[in-house]
Structures are given as C-alpha cells and as structure tokens.
Write a protein that holds these residues in place. Structure first.
Motif, mmCIF file in Angstrom:
data_model
loop_
_atom_site.group_PDB
_atom_site.id
_atom_site.type_symbol
_atom_site.label_atom_id
_atom_site.label_comp_id
_atom_site.label_asym_id
_atom_site.label_seq_id
_atom_site.Cartn_x
_atom_site.Cartn_y
_atom_site.Cartn_z
ATOM 1 N N GLU A 181 -8.303 -3.690 3.801
ATOM 2 C CA GLU A 181 -8.032 -3.600 5.238
ATOM 3 C C GLU A 181 -6.537 -3.492 5.518
ATOM 4 O O GLU A 181 -6.122 -2.826 6.471
ATOM 5 N N ARG A 182 -5.731 -4.143 4.698
ATOM 6 C CA ARG A 182 -4.290 -4.173 4.948
ATOM 7 C C ARG A 182 -3.529 -3.082 4.209
ATOM 8 O O ARG A 182 -2.535 -2.553 4.726
ATOM 9 N N TYR A 183 -3.981 -2.737 2.990
ATOM 10 C CA TYR A 183 -3.128 -1.927 2.121
ATOM 11 C C TYR A 183 -3.824 -0.728 1.484
ATOM 12 O O TYR A 183 -3.252 -0.108 0.582
ATOM 13 N N ALA A 184 -5.016 -0.364 1.939
ATOM 14 C CA ALA A 184 -5.742 0.742 1.300
ATOM 15 C C ALA A 184 -4.914 2.020 1.272
ATOM 16 O O ALA A 184 -4.942 2.774 0.289
ATOM 17 N N ASP A 185 -4.155 2.268 2.330
ATOM 18 C CA ASP A 185 -3.380 3.508 2.400
ATOM 19 C C ASP A 185 -2.143 3.482 1.515
ATOM 20 O O ASP A 185 -1.466 4.504 1.362
ATOM 21 N N LYS A 186 -1.847 2.321 0.914
ATOM 22 C CA LYS A 186 -0.663 2.209 0.060
ATOM 23 C C LYS A 186 -1.020 2.152 -1.424
ATOM 24 O O LYS A 186 -0.133 2.225 -2.274
ATOM 25 N N LEU A 187 -2.295 1.999 -1.733
ATOM 26 C CA LEU A 187 -2.708 1.907 -3.127
ATOM 27 C C LEU A 187 -2.748 3.293 -3.760
ATOM 28 O O LEU A 187 -3.163 4.260 -3.130
ATOM 29 N N ARG A 188 -2.330 3.380 -5.019
ATOM 30 C CA ARG A 188 -2.313 4.658 -5.723
ATOM 31 C C ARG A 188 -2.962 4.568 -7.104
ATOM 32 O O ARG A 188 -3.644 5.492 -7.531
ATOM 33 N N PHE A 189 -2.745 3.481 -7.806
ATOM 34 C CA PHE A 189 -3.064 3.423 -9.230
ATOM 35 C C PHE A 189 -4.265 2.537 -9.577
ATOM 36 O O PHE A 189 -4.816 2.656 -10.662
ATOM 37 N N SER A 190 -4.635 1.646 -8.687
ATOM 38 C CA SER A 190 -5.657 0.644 -9.011
ATOM 39 C C SER A 190 -7.062 1.049 -8.573
ATOM 40 O O SER A 190 -7.999 0.262 -8.704
ATOM 41 N N TRP A 191 -7.218 2.270 -8.077
ATOM 42 C CA TRP A 191 -8.533 2.692 -7.582
ATOM 43 C C TRP A 191 -9.632 2.658 -8.635
ATOM 44 O O TRP A 191 -10.769 2.278 -8.320
#
Length: 211
Positions: free
Chosen positions: A157-167
């Motif tokens: 909810e807070r950081y989905a748009d900032k994640l790149r590598f942990s998907w």
C-alpha cells in the motif's frame, strides 16, 4: 560511530534480550513483566539504531531483523506481537527513507543506469522484503502468518510503486497463500494482489509477471 561499533552495540542489546527471554513463561504475568521490559528495551534501542543508521543500513539489517525473527518464534504472544510490530516498522523505515529513494534515482533516474548503485539497491530491497517470505513459509502459527501478510499489505500500500527487485519473492509468497486452507490468509493475500493490480502493475518489471 564506526560501523563495527554499531554492530557491537547491537550485539550487546541482542544478548540482553536473549538473557531475558530465557525461561520466560508463555503466559504473561508478574513474573515475566520485568523480562518483557528488558526485551522491549532492547528491541526499541535496536530500532532506534536502525533508524539513525539508514545511510548504512545494509551491514546491520540482518543483525537487527534476525533478532526480531528470532523473537517472533517465541511462544509468548506479547513478545511475538512486539517483534512483528518492530519488523513492520523496520521495513517501512528503510523503504520510506530518503536514502532508499535516492538510491532508486541513482540507478534508474537517467538514461544510463549506475550498475553499482542498481545492484546495491537491489540487494537491499530483497534483504528488506525476504524476512516476510521466510516467516510465512516457516512459521506454523496462523496468527504469525496472518500478521506477516498484513505487513506485506502495508508495504504494498505504501511502496508498491517504488519496488523493483523483490517482486519474485513477493509473488512467490502470494502464490503460496493461494494454497492455504485458512480463509483469513487467502483474503489477506487477495487484498495484496488487488493493491498490486491497482498501484504496482505499472512498475512491475515484465519479466516477473509469469511467476
């Protein structure tokens, strides 16, 4: 303070917490109140050290969060809840920090990526997210697994748009939730998927979608 001194201080706090947890009853009462206070003191000081060292968090992350995961395995519910809350706050402290956002910018902000910065950021992001997958897959407590999914939901909810590598780790965790027999776990997993579809899909690398 040098990193080695910070790690020594964390070790001392870990030892204090470990000494207090030894022999602590699973049911909270007067006999365990003092021990719980010492554990809480250690956890809060470790959190404070983490927050004040976000500029060099990677060398101390495993030491701090490793102890929280250790406490989450404790049979005392108050200790487990305290450690889960500390884990939630720790993850948010790192992913929401200016240092993490700046590292993302240095790796992706221009046409030419800084490979070194990108690698370092990727390692940190995966290290921050990985305790959730470990807890969900290894802990047999339904309450712990449910709270772990709630923490993941908070992160998305807070950081989905900032994640790149942990998907890959996140999607693998959610895929395992689909096999759960407990309705509450499935519901929490679905909520996370909905957040990904609404907020994270645009930044989710295409190569991770088939996971």
């Amino acid at each position: 303070m040098h990193t080695s001194a910070v790690k020594s201080l964390l070790t001392a706090l870990h030892q204090l917490s470990h000494q207090s947890i030894t022999g602590m009853p699973s049911v909270f009462g007067a006999a365990s109140s003092q021990k719980f206070g010492a554990i809480n003191f250690s956890v809060e000081r470790m959190m404070s050290i983490l927050v004040n060292n976000l500029h060099r968090v990677q060398p101390i992350w495993d030491q701090v969060v490793g102890h929280f995961v250790e406490l989450i395995d404790n049979p005392n519910q108050h200790v487990r809840n305290m450690a889960l809350d500390a884990l939630d706050r720790s993850i948010s402290a790192v992913l929401g920090s200016d240092q993490f956002l700046e590292s993302l910018s240095s790796g992706f902000g221009s046409g030419s990526q800084d490979i070194g910065a990108t690698t370092e950021t990727g390692l940190l992001e995966c290290a921050v997210i990985s305790p959730l997958g470990v807890l969900y897959s290894s802990n047999q407590s339904i309450d712990v697994r449910a709270t772990t999914l709630k923490i993941l939901l908070h992160v998305l909810e807070r950081y989905a748009d900032k994640l790149r590598f942990s998907w890959p780790d996140i999607l693998e965790m959610l895929r395992s939730v689909a096999d759960a027999s407990e309705k509450d776990l499935v519901t929490l997993g679905f909520q996370s998927l909905r957040v990904i579809m609404n907020d994270g899909l645009s930044t989710l690398p295409a190569e991770f979608l088939p996971v």
